[in-house]
Every structure is written in C-alpha cells, then in structure tokens.
Design a protein around this motif. Structure first.
Motif, PDB file in Angstrom:
ATOM      1  N   SER A  47      19.694  44.999  48.367  1.00  0.00           N
ATOM      2  CA  SER A  47      20.811  45.695  47.204  1.00  0.00           C
ATOM      3  C   SER A  47      21.823  46.536  48.011  1.00  0.00           C
ATOM      4  CB  SER A  47      20.182  46.349  46.195  1.00  0.00           C
ATOM      5  OG  SER A  47      19.386  47.676  46.611  1.00  0.00           O
TER       6      SER A  47
ATOM      7  N   GLN B  42      16.282  47.658  51.191  1.00  0.00           N
ATOM      8  CA  GLN B  42      15.442  46.738  50.616  1.00  0.00           C
ATOM      9  C   GLN B  42      14.096  47.492  50.498  1.00  0.00           C
ATOM     10  OE1 GLN B  42      14.774  42.893  52.438  1.00  0.00           O
ATOM     11  NE2 GLN B  42      13.892  42.082  50.619  1.00  0.00           N
TER      12      GLN B  42
ATOM     13  N   LYS C 232      11.001  44.284  46.446  1.00  0.00           N
ATOM     14  CA  LYS C 232      12.371  44.388  45.655  1.00  0.00           C
ATOM     15  C   LYS C 232      13.306  43.502  46.622  1.00  0.00           C
ATOM     16  CE  LYS C 232      12.158  48.239  42.904  1.00  0.00           C
ATOM     17  NZ  LYS C 232      12.738  49.753  42.374  1.00  0.00           N
ATOM     18  N   ASP C 233      14.388  42.880  46.096  1.00  0.00           N
ATOM     19  CA  ASP C 233      15.466  42.233  46.584  1.00  0.00           C
ATOM     20  C   ASP C 233      16.388  43.303  47.560  1.00  0.00           C
ATOM     21  OD1 ASP C 233      15.981  39.815  43.949  1.00  0.00           O
ATOM     22  OD2 ASP C 233      14.631  39.663  45.703  1.00  0.00           O
TER      23      ASP C 233
END
Length: 126
Positions: free
Chosen positions: A46, A39, A43-44
C-alpha cells in the motif's frame, strides 16, 4: 534507469521515531517522482507517501498524515521518510519506488512506478 536501495529500518517501540533512506544510483534521480510503499504480513502493498519529480508536491495516505514526512535531496540522490509517533500497525516492509516525471495525485498508484527497491523491515513493538 535508477537502482534503489533502502536503509534505516529496525525494531522500535511505540511512539518512537525512525527515518528511512532510499539511495538511487545509475540514473538521473531528479527526473523521478519517488514514493514509499509498505507491505504488512498477509496484506497487499500500500501507498504511504510520495513526492513529485519537481519536489513541489507531496502526498500521504491518511494514516501517515501528520506523522510521516517524505523529502528528497537531489544532490545526494536520496529520498527520506521521517516517521514519528510510530504505532504497531506501522509494522511492515517498506519499499521505495521511482516513477519517471511522476506528479499529481497519480503518485498514489503503484502502477506508475517503474523501479522498486528490495525493502527494509520496520517493526514497532507495543
């Protein structure tokens, strides 16, 4: 169930290599598929890489293919992420995760993971 502790993060330069480790305790490690997620700020989380519970299949996000290698050592209850040719865009907190009897392409989905570590920071300077 297992508990997970990541280590090996740090500050490196572009092009350097780094190996992350995730040590499991308190459960039967060999019954779990393992994965690394990351992460970045803003941002998310991933998917980066995953390895099946049998250890016979691995999966990578496109940006990791050819540069990163996930592996596991059931005797040491540890999963590794070898990262080569690091880029600034690899900068993130890296988390390991465990999914009981996980296998197949579903390993890329964060929803299947029941246990998460607290993360380790990787910073790649340009």
């Amino acid at each position: 169930q297992v508990q997970l502790v990541e280590s090996g993060g740090g500050l490196v330069q572009t092009g350097d290599s780094l190996t992350l480790s995730c040590a499991a305790s308190g459960g039967t490690f060999s019954r779990y598929a393992m994965a690394w997620f990351r992460q970045a700020p803003g941002k998310d989380r991933s998917f980066v890489a995953g390895i099946s519970w049998r250890g016979n299949s691995t999966y990578y996000t496109d940006s990791a293919k050819g540069r990163f290698t996930i592996s596991r050592d059931n005797a040491k209850n540890t999963v590794y992420l070898q990262m080569n040719v690091l880029k600034p865009e690899d900068t993130a907190v890296y988390y390991c995760a465990a999914a009981p009897y996980g296998e197949g392409k579903g390993l890329i989905r964060w929803q299947i993971y029941r246990v998460w570590g607290s993360g380790t920071q990787v910073t790649v300077s340009s």
